[in-house]
Design a protein around this motif. Sequence first.
Motif, PDB file in Angstrom:
ATOM      1  N   LEU A  51     -10.694  -6.170   7.332  1.00 41.47           N
ATOM      2  CA  LEU A  51      -9.863  -4.983   7.527  1.00 41.47           C
ATOM      3  C   LEU A  51      -9.470  -4.830   8.989  1.00 41.47           C
ATOM      4  N   VAL A  52     -10.410  -5.117   9.881  1.00 41.10           N
ATOM      5  CA  VAL A  52     -10.092  -5.062  11.315  1.00 41.10           C
ATOM      6  C   VAL A  52      -8.969  -6.045  11.646  1.00 41.10           C
ATOM      7  N   LYS A  53      -9.055  -7.245  11.089  1.00 41.66           N
ATOM      8  CA  LYS A  53      -8.015  -8.246  11.349  1.00 41.66           C
ATOM      9  C   LYS A  53      -6.677  -7.816  10.771  1.00 41.66           C
ATOM     10  N   ALA A  54      -6.681  -7.307   9.545  1.00 45.13           N
ATOM     11  CA  ALA A  54      -5.422  -6.890   8.920  1.00 45.13           C
ATOM     12  C   ALA A  54      -4.762  -5.779   9.724  1.00 45.13           C
ATOM     13  N   ILE A 245      -9.014   2.787  -1.487  1.00 48.55           N
ATOM     14  CA  ILE A 245      -7.912   1.839  -1.447  1.00 48.55           C
ATOM     15  C   ILE A 245      -7.509   1.480  -0.020  1.00 48.55           C
ATOM     16  N   GLY A 246      -7.755   2.391   0.924  1.00 48.71           N
ATOM     17  CA  GLY A 246      -7.436   2.102   2.320  1.00 48.71           C
ATOM     18  C   GLY A 246      -8.628   1.685   3.146  1.00 48.71           C
ATOM     19  N   GLY A 247      -9.821   1.712   2.555  1.00 48.59           N
ATOM     20  CA  GLY A 247     -11.016   1.280   3.264  1.00 48.59           C
ATOM     21  C   GLY A 247     -11.305   2.054   4.527  1.00 48.59           C
ATOM     22  N   GLY A 248     -10.743   3.247   4.669  1.00 50.82           N
ATOM     23  CA  GLY A 248     -10.914   4.051   5.875  1.00 50.82           C
ATOM     24  C   GLY A 248      -9.594   4.392   6.537  1.00 50.82           C
ATOM     25  N   PHE A 249      -8.538   3.657   6.207  1.00 50.94           N
ATOM     26  CA  PHE A 249      -7.197   3.991   6.696  1.00 50.94           C
ATOM     27  C   PHE A 249      -6.548   4.929   5.681  1.00 50.94           C
ATOM     28  N   PRO A 250      -5.894   6.006   6.127  1.00 45.54           N
ATOM     29  CA  PRO A 250      -5.294   6.962   5.181  1.00 45.54           C
ATOM     30  C   PRO A 250      -4.254   6.298   4.273  1.00 45.54           C
ATOM     31  N   LEU A 251      -4.571   6.255   2.985  1.00 46.30           N
ATOM     32  CA  LEU A 251      -3.681   5.617   2.015  1.00 46.30           C
ATOM     33  C   LEU A 251      -3.957   6.190   0.636  1.00 46.30           C
ATOM     34  N   GLY A 252      -2.910   6.541  -0.061  1.00 44.83           N
ATOM     35  CA  GLY A 252      -3.017   7.011  -1.432  1.00 44.83           C
ATOM     36  C   GLY A 252      -1.924   6.378  -2.261  1.00 44.83           C
ATOM     37  N   ALA A 253      -2.047   6.501  -3.578  1.00 42.14           N
ATOM     38  CA  ALA A 253      -1.044   5.904  -4.447  1.00 42.14           C
ATOM     39  C   ALA A 253      -1.049   6.590  -5.805  1.00 42.14           C
ATOM     40  N   VAL A 254       0.094   6.560  -6.452  1.00 48.41           N
ATOM     41  CA  VAL A 254       0.199   6.934  -7.858  1.00 48.41           C
ATOM     42  C   VAL A 254       0.677   5.705  -8.610  1.00 48.41           C
ATOM     43  N   LEU A 255      -0.126   5.294  -9.581  1.00 52.99           N
ATOM     44  CA  LEU A 255       0.218   4.165 -10.443  1.00 52.99           C
ATOM     45  C   LEU A 255       0.703   4.721 -11.773  1.00 52.99           C
ATOM     46  N   ASN A 276       3.312   2.974   4.724  1.00 55.27           N
ATOM     47  CA  ASN A 276       3.709   2.353   5.991  1.00 55.27           C
ATOM     48  C   ASN A 276       3.058   0.977   6.144  1.00 55.27           C
ATOM     49  N   PRO A 277       3.607   0.131   7.015  1.00 56.39           N
ATOM     50  CA  PRO A 277       3.081  -1.230   7.141  1.00 56.39           C
ATOM     51  C   PRO A 277       1.596  -1.298   7.482  1.00 56.39           C
ATOM     52  N   LEU A 278       1.104  -0.394   8.344  1.00 56.17           N
ATOM     53  CA  LEU A 278      -0.310  -0.418   8.716  1.00 56.17           C
ATOM     54  C   LEU A 278      -1.202  -0.168   7.506  1.00 56.17           C
ATOM     55  N   ALA A 281      -0.992  -3.003   4.822  1.00 55.69           N
ATOM     56  CA  ALA A 281      -1.644  -4.239   5.249  1.00 55.69           C
ATOM     57  C   ALA A 281      -3.147  -4.144   5.024  1.00 55.69           C
ATOM     58  N   VAL A 282      -3.720  -2.983   5.370  1.00 55.79           N
ATOM     59  CA  VAL A 282      -5.152  -2.781   5.147  1.00 55.79           C
ATOM     60  C   VAL A 282      -5.443  -2.717   3.655  1.00 55.79           C
TER      61      VAL A 282
END
Length: 391
Positions: A51-54, A245-255, A276-278, A281-282
């Motif tokens: 995740l750090v690399k991504a 889903i974001g492993g600690g990065f703010p990310l949400g989704a509706v499937l 967003n790309p960040l 990517a994570v």
Amino acid sequence: MIASVLPTYNRAPMSFVKGEGTWLIEADGRRFLDLGAGIAVNALGHAHPALVKALTDQAQALWHTSNLYHIPQQEALADKLVAETFADTVFFCNSGTEACELAVKMARKHFYDKDQPERVEIITFSGSFHGRSSAGIAAAGSEKMTKGFGPLLPGFVHLDLGDSDALKAAITDKTAAIMVEPVQGEGGIRAIPDADLQEMRALCDEHGLLLILDEVQCGVGRTGRLFAHEWAGVTPDIMMVAKGIGGGFPLGAVLATENAAAAMTAGTHGSTYGGNPLGCAVGCAVLDVVAEESFLADVNRKAGLMRQRLEGLVAEHPDVFEEVRGAGLMLGLKCKVANADVVAAGYEAELITVPAADNVIRLLPPLTISDDEIAEAVSRLDKVARSLTSA
């Protein structure tokens, strides 16, 4: 005088400055074993190399463009989620709360476009938590969530969890959907029986309703399957995802399925930062790890080990703990003493747990927790119990 940070949180007196796997390091150097994972967010622990690399690679290339343009990382993550799940399409946002907002809009727009505009009601259940937006608190309906925030958004029907007769009776020609968490998190780690989820799916099929699953906390490998509903052999029409889903990065989704989502055409919904790309990517890096069969098999193995150890802990301390509940590495200890006291005693033992309703403490470790760390966690919980019985 009010603090510069709006005081809406009752914060514990710690300030963490670094994380390593399953450990958090306090500013004073103390190392805490983290069984909270940011409330089921840090699915792969703290500072996971992939995740750090991504994040680092993407940050050096491009942070943000907005959804006015194609975002390759977003399309890559959507493709992965569609390939791994029931879904035909994905909308990205930043949180579970935002996912709830879209899930509600999508269900109502679905029936509006089918010339059934009266179908606006969504059935929800006691103990639920769907975020803190106007729609989220109205969906939960509890006084704790809604007091002082009226008038509430109408269109939600609240039922007691597990009351099959009441559920059948509540379905009318105004009903659009049933919305439920397969495992309630904030509500006290209450797993919905497979038979109940199967009944909900059958009722939705019988009456032409949509089934909305909130897997914000219980999804992304937390229960030992990629998503918790897989254990029951059912599929939703709409699913809310965030946290892990974001492993600690703010990310949400509706499937969603194509049928459920077809009415959400250009202009019906949007998000400035969503997808967003960040973040994406994570998210791709998280899914590359968590969706692997071998990884999920190991989550199940570790979940069995942890539950066995916790059952022994409950037997050893019947005056402190009542039962173990939950699924996978989404576990709860129902307490006989005040759960706030258990959490506070955990801090003294350099152990992080998370309180929930029904006098439960949540144990939501990173899915990467080791066997030795499970043993250490239970040892520290034993120390907590002994400190409370000797007080």
